[in-house]
Each structure stands twice: as structure tokens, then as C-alpha cells.
Design a protein around this motif. Structure first.
Motif, PDB file in Angstrom:
ATOM      1  N   ALA A 168       1.831   0.292   5.227  1.00 14.56           N
ATOM      2  CA  ALA A 168       2.991   0.084   6.088  1.00 14.56           C
ATOM      3  C   ALA A 168       2.553  -0.235   7.518  1.00 14.56           C
ATOM      4  CB  ALA A 168       3.895   1.316   6.076  1.00 14.56           C
ATOM      5  N   GLU A 223       4.076   2.334  -3.048  1.00 17.34           N
ATOM      6  CA  GLU A 223       5.185   1.517  -2.571  1.00 17.34           C
ATOM      7  C   GLU A 223       4.998   0.075  -3.059  1.00 17.34           C
ATOM      8  OE1 GLU A 223       7.973   1.594  -0.984  1.00 17.34           O
ATOM      9  OE2 GLU A 223       8.104   3.719  -0.478  1.00 17.34           O
ATOM     10  N   ARG A 377       8.639  -7.273   4.436  1.00 19.32           N
ATOM     11  CA  ARG A 377       9.214  -5.941   4.252  1.00 19.32           C
ATOM     12  C   ARG A 377       9.147  -5.202   5.581  1.00 19.32           C
ATOM     13  NH1 ARG A 377       8.343  -1.275  -0.397  1.00 19.32           N
ATOM     14  NH2 ARG A 377      10.074   0.015   0.343  1.00 19.32           N
ATOM     15  N   THR A 379       9.409  -2.005   8.355  1.00 20.32           N
ATOM     16  CA  THR A 379       8.819  -0.670   8.444  1.00 20.32           C
ATOM     17  C   THR A 379       9.455   0.114   9.584  1.00 20.32           C
ATOM     18  OG1 THR A 379       7.091  -1.501   9.921  1.00 20.32           O
ATOM     19  CG2 THR A 379       6.605  -1.478   7.556  1.00 20.32           C
ATOM     20  N   TYR A 388       7.868   2.522   4.922  1.00 18.33           N
ATOM     21  CA  TYR A 388       8.607   1.308   4.583  1.00 18.33           C
ATOM     22  C   TYR A 388      10.104   1.589   4.551  1.00 18.33           C
ATOM     23  CZ  TYR A 388       4.400  -1.228   3.136  1.00 18.33           C
ATOM     24  OH  TYR A 388       3.186  -1.863   3.098  1.00 18.33           O
TER      25      TYR A 388
END
Length: 527
Positions: A168, A223, A377, A379, A388
Motif C-alpha cells: 500500500a 490484499e 487503487r 490508499t 488500501y
């Protein structure tokens, strides 16, 4: 108080090979063709010397100090670069592995990008401890990570928890500082994927075109489980060198497009074409599938299980970039767009669907479509609290003009979708980007449609002095480059001729003489 990860929680295995082949690999991924296309179209290819890059390498420890991770600054291949030891602990020795990777990344004659402003060098442990607590202030446009490894448990955190918050952290670096991270996978096809940094979402993981690298899906418990790795391959002998090579390609695309005379060229802001997400999507859309007869994907698995999106190709990717950013609606056969989808309808406008329309003309036998949709994605947090946010789910659908579906890519696990349709009949088509959510998501769609004729033929009449060549079945009214070779490896350009309305070209190779074996080729780059 900041707790720093120690070397004991990082298990590293450097990606190495016993031989290094530095023949001009650039031509294997479209460099000579890019220059040919640029000359044909009157395009000035970019040159820049103002960008900073980063290298993260495995290291050795001397008295608990991380050392020997830098490329050799005295190497003649790096005469134009300033190489900075960021942690300041490298010591007197230099890494031969790092020096070889660097030759692919920014070597004077062995890369696409020999004129970088500064190279910032890190050992793996120093980089991880930096990335955990700092997502801003990174000036590196592209960073290469030519190593593999796994993280261990730390204090009260499990191995999976440590992996997740470090992944992340590097994705947060991309989101906040626009850094393109290029990461190598392992060199063994029978091994499990390594966490560093293949398990991250916003980077690109690289294998080799022979397919003997480590590949697979992120394992359960982490994840983003079930995401496919690698995303790209490159024709090198080891994944470390492929990582440096793709890092150079990414940096070359980061150069951007040379503006036309009189256009504004200076801006303090990062443009959409310079964003990491744009370059990632363009590299994936430009990937070449033709070397892999068994390349395949599915609705739920957008990439091939071994080759990802395919072999990185600078010609295809630069042409996508050069075609420019194009909003939803009617678009050209090459292009890209940085946009947002999702949200509440505004009047009669559906904010949850973007539609791109393109045409394969009747003058072509068919068209091959490569389209890639990527999104980052997000964070939150910092340090050991970096985590995340939920992954948004987008889909990419190819339809005919009547609305009937040709193909859909709709993975629930990946933050990308990919469509490859090698033989689309002439007609009108749409690409639909869809995100059925009230929360908008930024994305980049990149695409290319290559036209081809049905059955090109050639006829050669050998003469005592001149050779007469006729090509038929070509695309009509297209500029073709006529090339000649004696060995099918080294080609020389003879002329540029436009085919007639019947798709024919006639050419006289004056003075070719008799007694020699020649191969002739007609090549075009339709817009």
C-alpha cells in the motif's frame, strides 16, 4: 516514534543470469520501426535530459550496514548521468548486477533514455523504510526494482500484514508523487510469486518473452488476491534486465510528444500524458501478442497467465501516445484518454458509462484491436497504518454498432481490463467503460487498431542489372516503405511508395545485379 523495519524481516533473492546479451534489443521491441514510422510521418521523436530516475537494488550487509547496491558511476555507459547514493551507505564497492540493469535503463548506447538528469540509488531496506513514512516529495519519474523477495513478520504484525502495508505504501507513492514503478518477477517458472513488489496494484511487474519466469496470481490472504502477474514481458535473458529495459521504455514515453513548432511547451503541472497511470495503460495496450501463438485471456482473467498483456513494444506504445488524448465519442484508431467514470447522472447524461466509437474501413480485410483499461487503487494512512481503500470495479466491453456484444473484460480482482481481438471485420464498433457506482473513479483507456489486407502477394522478376518487384493485395492509398535484405535480419530502406487504389505497388531495384539472394518487404503504418 517511528519503528524501522530491520533487514531480518526481508528475505531477498536477486534475479541473476550467467550471461548478458546486450545486442541491440531495442530493435526487437520496435525501435527501428518507430524511427521508420517517424520519418514516414514527419514526426520528431522526443529527447529530454531533465528527468530524474531511481534504482532500487539488492545489497550486502557489512557490520549491519546496507552496502553495495549502486551501479558503478565510473562505467563509461553512464557518462551522461549523475548517480547519487541516497542512503549514503554504499561504500567503496559497486554492484555488477545494478550496473547491468542500469545499462538497459539509461546506458548511453543500450537504452532508449541515455540522458537522464540524475539517478537516485537505494538499497532495498533503505527504500522500504523511506517509502513507509514518505509518499510525497519523490522526484523520480520512473523507478526500477530488479530484485525479488518476501517480507517477514515484524513485531506484532504478521507476514501478510507487513506485506500489505508496504505494498500500500508503494502504491501510495504512485498515487501521490506520480512515480512509475517497474518491478521484476522471478526467473523460475516453477516458483511462487514474491511479494516485493509484485503484490502491489499500481506498478508493472515484468517477465521475459521466453516465458520461463515466475508467473501466477497473488495468493489468498493478501490484499488483491487473484490478480495476475506479470503484466508485461520483454525479450531479455533474465527478468532483472527486462525490468531495466521496460523502465527505459516507460521513461521514454514519459518524455511525451515533441510539440509542433509554435505550440506551448512549458508547464509546471504534470499533464495527463505524463501520469504514471497513462503510461502504464499505454504500455499494456501497445504490448505485442504476435510472438505468442498460445496467448489467451478471458472475461474474468484479462491477461495471459504467462505473458501478461504481451511483449512490450515501443512502436505501438509511442503511436498510441502520439495519437493524443481523445474524449468519449468518435475516436481515431490509435489513442488514449484520462477520464473519470461513475457518479450521479447529470440531466440525461449517464455518468457511469463512457463510450468510444471507432471504425474499421471497408478497404481493409480486418482490424486487430488491443485495448487496455487501467485505474489505480487508492490508499489511506501512513507508516504501519498505511492501508488500501476498497477496489473499485470497472468493466470494458467491445460492442458492434448495433449494440451486440463482441467481447467483455470484467475482472473482479484486477485493477485493469484488457481486450485483444485480432480479426475484427470492417464496420463500426464501440468500447464501453462502465463503473456502476455513485463514486467516480479516474481511469485511462488506451487502444490501437491495426489494419491489414487479406492476402498480400508479391512477384519478383530478376534482371541482369535491375530487379522488378510488384506487390498486390495491399491496403489502397497507403504509404509503404520498400525494404531489402540478404539474410532476413538486416534490412535496408530503398524507397517510400504509395499504393494505388487497387492496393498495388511496382518498384525497380536498380543496380541490384544478378547472382545475389535478396528478400523484399513492403511495410506500412496506417493511421
Amino acid at each position: 516514534m517511528k519503528h524501522r523495519l530491520t533487514q531480518t524481516c526481508i528475505s531477498l533473492v536477486v534475479s541473476l543470469t550467467s550471461s548478458v546479451v546486450l545486442a541491440d534489443w531495442r530493435d526487437d521491441v520496435g525501435w527501428d520501426e518507430l524511427q521508420e514510422w517517424a520519418n514516414l510521418r514527419g514526426v520528431t521523436l522526443p529527447v529530454r535530459d531533465d528527468l530524474t530516475v531511481g534504482m532500487v537494488e539488492s545489497s550486502t550487509y557489512v557490520d549491519s550496514v546496507e552496502t553495495t547496491y549502486m551501479p558503478d558511476p565510473q562505467n563509461g555507459n553512464f557518462s551522461d548521468e549523475t548517480i547519487v547514493d541516497v542512503p549514503g551507505t554504499n561504500g567503496a564497492g559497486y554492484s555488477g548486477h545494478a550496473s547491468t540493469v542500469a545499462r538497459y535503463f539509461f546506458g548511453n548506447t543500450t537504452s532508449f533514455t541515455p540522458d537522464v538528469n540524475e539517478v537516485r540509488s537505494y538499497g532495498v531496506n533503505a527504500f522500504i523504510n523511506t517509502i513507509l513514512f514518505r509518499s510525497t516529495g519523490w522526484d523520480e519519474a520512473v523507478m526500477s526494482h530488479a530484485y525479488i523477495g518476501n517480507l517477514g513478520a515484524f513485531q506484532t504484525y504478521t507476514q501478510q500484514e507487513v506485506t500489505d502495508f508496504i505494498m500500500a505504501s508503494i502504491d501510495q507513492q504512485t498515487n501521490v508523487s506520480n512515480v512509475i514503478n517497474i518491478v521484476g518477477t522471478g526467473n523460475s517458472s516453477g516458483s511462487a510469486l514474491s511479494g516485493l513488489f509484485s503484490f502491489a496494484h499500481n506498478n508493472l511487474t515484468i517477465g521475459i518473452s521466453e516465458g520461463t519466469h515466475t508467473s501466477g496470481q497473488v495468493p489468498a490472504g493478501y490484499e488483491g488476491a487473484n490478480r495476475q502477474k506479470p503484466e508485461l514481458v520483454n525479450p531479455q535473458g533474465a527478468t532483472s534486465y527486462a525490468t531495466g529495459a521496460v523502465a527505459s521504455m516507460a521513461l521514454y514515453l514519459r518524455y511525451g510528444v515533441t510539440p509542433n513548432e509554435g505550440e506551448e511547451t512549458e508547464t509546471a503541472e504534470i499533464t495527463n500524458s505524463e501520469k504514471a497511470l497513462t503510461i502504464k495503460s499505454i504500455l499494456l495496450a501497445g504490448a505485442n501478442k504476435l510472438p505468442f501463438v498460445d496467448w489467451s485471456n478471458s472475461k474474468e482473467l484479462p491477461l495471459d497467465s504467462v505473458y501478461g498483456a504481451g511483449e512490450s513494444n515501443i512502436l505501438n506504445s509511442y503511436r498510441i501516445l502520439h495519437a493524443g488524448e481523445q474524449e468519449p465519442g468518435l475516436v481515431s484508431r490509435y489513442g488514449w484518454n484520462y477520464d473519470s467514470v461513475g457518479g450521479t447522472a447529470v440531466g440525461e447524461v449517464n455518468m457511469r458509462v463512457d463510450v468510444y466509437e471507432f471504425t474499421i474501413p471497408e478497404t481493409a480485410h480486418a482490424g486487430a484491436l488491443s485495448a487496455n483499461l487501467s485505474w489505480n487503487r487508492d490508499t489511506t494512512g501512513t507508516g504501519f497504518a498505511t492501508a488500501y481503500l476498497p477496489l473499485n470495479d470497472l468493466s470494458l466491453t467491445l460492442n458492434k454498432s448495433d449494440g451486440s456484444e463482441v467481447y467483455q473484460s470484467d475482472s473482479k480482482d484486477n485493477n485493469l481490463e484488457h481486450i485483444w481481438q485480432p480479426e475484427l471485420a470492417p464496420g463500426n464498433y464501440t468500447l464501453r467503460v462502465e463503473h456502476q457506482s455513485s463514486s467516480p473513479q479516474e481511469y485511462v483507456l488506451a487502444w490501437r487498431v491495426d489494419l491489414y489486407s487479406e492476402a498480400p502477394e508479391s512477384e519478383l522478376q530478376l534482371g541482369v542489372v535491375d530487379n522488378q518487384i510488384q506487390f498486390t493485395g495491399l491496403l489502397p492509398n497507403e504509404a509503404y516503405v520498400i525494404r531489402r535484405s540478404q539474410d532476413l535480419n538486416s534490412w535496408s530502406q530503398l524507397a517510400t511508395i504509395t499504393s494505388n487504389t487497387q492496393g498495388e505497388i511496382q518498384y525497380t531495384d536498380a543496380g541490384a545485379g544478378s547472382g545475389s539472394q535478396y528478400f523484399y518487404q513492403a511495410r506500412c503504418y496506417p493511421d
